[in-house]
Design an enzyme around this catalytic site. Structure first.
Site, mmCIF file in Angstrom:
data_model
loop_
_atom_site.group_PDB
_atom_site.id
_atom_site.type_symbol
_atom_site.label_atom_id
_atom_site.label_comp_id
_atom_site.label_asym_id
_atom_site.label_seq_id
_atom_site.Cartn_x
_atom_site.Cartn_y
_atom_site.Cartn_z
ATOM 1 N N HIS A 107 0.838 -1.198 0.000
ATOM 2 C CA HIS A 107 0.000 0.000 0.000
ATOM 3 C C HIS A 107 0.873 1.249 0.000
ATOM 4 C CE1 HIS A 107 -3.064 -2.848 1.489
ATOM 5 N NE2 HIS A 107 -3.916 -2.015 0.921
ATOM 6 N N LYS A 152 -0.445 4.780 4.625
ATOM 7 C CA LYS A 152 -1.383 3.845 5.264
ATOM 8 C C LYS A 152 -0.986 3.658 6.721
ATOM 9 C CE LYS A 152 -3.829 -0.472 4.607
ATOM 10 N NZ LYS A 152 -5.084 0.145 4.971
#
Length: 117
Positions: free
Chosen positions: A7, A11
């Site tokens: 990600h 995040k």
């Protein structure tokens, strides 16, 4: 079984909820509890990998929306199953579909994605 999730670098949670959900489903299919077999980090001389283990590794960088890959590995072979999300719009469209589906459901009950599917 190994799960690698990738990600963007902003995040906040690790591993992602999706990776944990995948791990729970895979553990259940094996008759295991994820909390008993999960390994989210390996470092140093750790010995041979136990058979009853599911690795979940998190990678963060750039502006990646989300990539989840599950690896099934055996002697001389590997199966990879991946999902690549290229835009957050995909998740917004799914949320709208879920809202439309939910509109005529009875109140007072907690619905989940399995109900919708």
């Amino acid at each position: 079984i190994e799960i690698v999730e990738l990600h963007h670098n902003r995040k906040k949670d690790s591993p992602s909820g999706t990776a944990l959900t995948l791990g729970e489903g895979l553990a259940q299919a094996r008759g295991w509890k994820l909390e008993d077999v999960r390994c989210s980090s390996r470092d140093g001389i750790i010995g041979a990998r136990p058979k009853a283990q599911i690795g979940i590794q998190a990678v963060r960088g750039g502006d990646v929306v989300g990539v989840h890959t599950v690896y099934f590995m055996g002697p001389g072979e590997r199966i990879e199953v991946s999902h690549h999300a290229h835009s957050r719009e995909t998740f917004a469209q799914g949320a709208l579909r879920a809202a439309v589906w939910l509109a005529d459901k009875k109140p007072g009950r907690l619905y989940g994605m399995p109900d919708m599917f």
